[in-house]
Design a protein around this motif. Sequence first.
Motif, PDB file in Angstrom:
ATOM      1  N   GLN A   1      53.813  67.457  42.381  1.00 52.53           N
ATOM      2  CA  GLN A   1      53.506  66.820  43.666  1.00 52.53           C
ATOM      3  C   GLN A   1      52.669  67.723  44.565  1.00 52.53           C
ATOM      4  O   GLN A   1      51.765  67.256  45.266  1.00 52.53           O
ATOM      5  CB  GLN A   1      54.799  66.424  44.371  1.00 52.53           C
ATOM      6  CG  GLN A   1      55.552  65.301  43.692  1.00 52.53           C
ATOM      7  CD  GLN A   1      56.812  64.922  44.457  1.00 52.53           C
ATOM      8  OE1 GLN A   1      56.830  64.898  45.690  1.00 52.53           O
ATOM      9  NE2 GLN A   1      57.877  64.635  43.732  1.00 52.53           N
TER      10      GLN A   1
ATOM     11  N   TYR B   1      48.394  57.680  52.371  1.00 58.53           N
ATOM     12  CA  TYR B   1      49.322  57.462  51.254  1.00 58.53           C
ATOM     13  C   TYR B   1      50.732  57.908  51.608  1.00 58.53           C
ATOM     14  O   TYR B   1      51.710  57.206  51.318  1.00 58.53           O
ATOM     15  CB  TYR B   1      48.823  58.227  50.019  1.00 58.53           C
ATOM     16  CG  TYR B   1      49.904  58.543  49.020  1.00 58.53           C
ATOM     17  CD1 TYR B   1      50.440  57.538  48.206  1.00 58.53           C
ATOM     18  CD2 TYR B   1      50.407  59.834  48.890  1.00 58.53           C
ATOM     19  CE1 TYR B   1      51.449  57.821  47.296  1.00 58.53           C
ATOM     20  CE2 TYR B   1      51.414  60.123  47.994  1.00 58.53           C
ATOM     21  CZ  TYR B   1      51.933  59.111  47.201  1.00 58.53           C
ATOM     22  OH  TYR B   1      52.944  59.398  46.318  1.00 58.53           O
ATOM     23  N   ARG B   2      50.849  59.061  52.263  1.00 56.86           N
ATOM     24  CA  ARG B   2      52.179  59.570  52.610  1.00 56.86           C
ATOM     25  C   ARG B   2      52.863  58.659  53.634  1.00 56.86           C
ATOM     26  O   ARG B   2      54.074  58.431  53.550  1.00 56.86           O
ATOM     27  CB  ARG B   2      52.054  60.992  53.150  1.00 56.86           C
ATOM     28  CG  ARG B   2      51.703  62.014  52.087  1.00 56.86           C
ATOM     29  CD  ARG B   2      52.865  62.283  51.142  1.00 56.86           C
ATOM     30  NE  ARG B   2      53.967  62.892  51.858  1.00 56.86           N
ATOM     31  CZ  ARG B   2      55.218  62.475  51.814  1.00 56.86           C
ATOM     32  NH1 ARG B   2      55.562  61.402  51.087  1.00 56.86           N
ATOM     33  NH2 ARG B   2      56.163  63.106  52.506  1.00 56.86           N
TER      34      ARG B   2
ATOM     35  N   TYR C   1      52.288  55.379  53.996  1.00 55.38           N
ATOM     36  CA  TYR C   1      52.648  54.137  53.304  1.00 55.38           C
ATOM     37  C   TYR C   1      53.910  54.338  52.471  1.00 55.38           C
ATOM     38  O   TYR C   1      54.819  53.502  52.477  1.00 55.38           O
ATOM     39  CB  TYR C   1      51.496  53.683  52.408  1.00 55.38           C
ATOM     40  CG  TYR C   1      51.739  52.325  51.788  1.00 55.38           C
ATOM     41  CD1 TYR C   1      51.408  51.163  52.472  1.00 55.38           C
ATOM     42  CD2 TYR C   1      52.309  52.208  50.519  1.00 55.38           C
ATOM     43  CE1 TYR C   1      51.630  49.909  51.918  1.00 55.38           C
ATOM     44  CE2 TYR C   1      52.540  50.964  49.954  1.00 55.38           C
ATOM     45  CZ  TYR C   1      52.194  49.817  50.657  1.00 55.38           C
ATOM     46  OH  TYR C   1      52.431  48.584  50.098  1.00 55.38           O
ATOM     47  N   SER C   2      53.965  55.466  51.782  1.00 54.89           N
ATOM     48  CA  SER C   2      55.143  55.782  50.970  1.00 54.89           C
ATOM     49  C   SER C   2      56.380  55.922  51.846  1.00 54.89           C
ATOM     50  O   SER C   2      57.460  55.405  51.515  1.00 54.89           O
ATOM     51  CB  SER C   2      54.893  57.067  50.178  1.00 54.89           C
ATOM     52  OG  SER C   2      56.023  57.444  49.433  1.00 54.89           O
TER      53      SER C   2
ATOM     54  N   ASP D   1      58.549  52.995  50.659  1.00 55.59           N
ATOM     55  CA  ASP D   1      59.350  53.441  49.511  1.00 55.59           C
ATOM     56  C   ASP D   1      60.726  53.937  49.904  1.00 55.59           C
ATOM     57  O   ASP D   1      61.618  54.022  49.073  1.00 55.59           O
ATOM     58  CB  ASP D   1      58.623  54.554  48.752  1.00 55.59           C
ATOM     59  CG  ASP D   1      57.337  54.071  48.110  1.00 55.59           C
ATOM     60  OD1 ASP D   1      57.133  52.835  48.076  1.00 55.59           O
ATOM     61  OD2 ASP D   1      56.538  54.909  47.655  1.00 55.59           O
TER      62      ASP D   1
ATOM     63  N   TYR E   1      45.505  49.652  51.734  1.00 57.56           N
ATOM     64  CA  TYR E   1      46.705  48.826  51.596  1.00 57.56           C
ATOM     65  C   TYR E   1      46.564  47.424  52.177  1.00 57.56           C
ATOM     66  O   TYR E   1      47.483  46.614  52.040  1.00 57.56           O
ATOM     67  CB  TYR E   1      47.904  49.547  52.213  1.00 57.56           C
ATOM     68  CG  TYR E   1      48.101  50.916  51.613  1.00 57.56           C
ATOM     69  CD1 TYR E   1      48.502  51.063  50.280  1.00 57.56           C
ATOM     70  CD2 TYR E   1      47.857  52.071  52.359  1.00 57.56           C
ATOM     71  CE1 TYR E   1      48.651  52.327  49.718  1.00 57.56           C
ATOM     72  CE2 TYR E   1      48.009  53.331  51.795  1.00 57.56           C
ATOM     73  CZ  TYR E   1      48.399  53.448  50.481  1.00 57.56           C
ATOM     74  OH  TYR E   1      48.549  54.689  49.922  1.00 57.56           O
TER      75      TYR E   1
END
Length: 325
Positions: A237, A255-256, A258-259, A263, A294
């Motif tokens: 990672q 990305y971080r 959104y995760s 997630d 996204y």
Amino acid sequence: MFCSDYQIQGTIFPNPNCDPMMDAQMLGGALQGFGSDKDILIDIVTQRCNAQRVMIAEAYGSLYGRDLLEHLRENLDGHLKEVMVGLMYPPPLYDAHELWHAMKGAGTEENCLIDILASRTNGDIFQMKEAYLMQYSNNLDQDIYAETSGHFRDALINLVQGMREEGYADPGVAAQDAMVLWEACQRRTGEHKNMMQMILCNKSYQQLWMVFQEFQNISGQDIAATISECYDGYFQQLLLAIVSCVRDKPSYFAYRLYSAIHDFGFHNKTVIRILISRSEIDMMNIRQRYKERYGKSLFHDIKNFASGHYEKALLAICAGDTQDY
């Protein structure tokens, strides 16, 4: 497109209407009595740049003989308190604060270490280490060494030295480095992992950009996809975070976010940390990448998971002075 080929833009700028003494008086009034006027607090703190917030805190201390951060801690709670107090820290101290809590809580929050150390400049790291030592009387290098392990630890310790080359690029060396990375991915021994992290942690972004292109030419594979196949865990990672930051730092943080939002059922700590730390750097770019990647705006996703004054504070940081949410 190389990461320096677009205009970096934050969402929070110096406010030309900032009057530290008047702002301090308004904050003092909002913090008096049985209930705080959270709307006033949010409107002032999120619409001033960090340097202006520092001046407001100094004026607040002169007016009331109180520390503004402590007063905010006493009068707010939950995630709103984390946002408002976090905004008051100077950036190096905020990074230091986040790293300290990532390592000193119940277990180590490795993703926090990755987000901060994989993305900061040499100057950022130097100031962060000084702030960490002054605030906690501990050496950041030693704490990372004690709280992490293996090749992940080795790479973090390398990054925290703040010795990345700057502005240097050599095509001939890039081809050699690409061969070393390709061999490291094939053989995967401890020695090869060390060579992998030494290149990714110490070469300039410009140099690594060329290395990744040479890697594609040599192997026919993308460096990120190859790292994903060859390594695992937090070491993987961290390497992927470095590659992503070299290519496009706003995309990495998009990305971080959104995760963190989707997630983990809204991982508040990650969302707050990224919004605060990137607000005066590239938050506008992050918003753009988020929408492109996204299909939904960051505002939309925050509204779906946050509420009340906490939601208002997060949206204000994302929008800056545009209020376009």
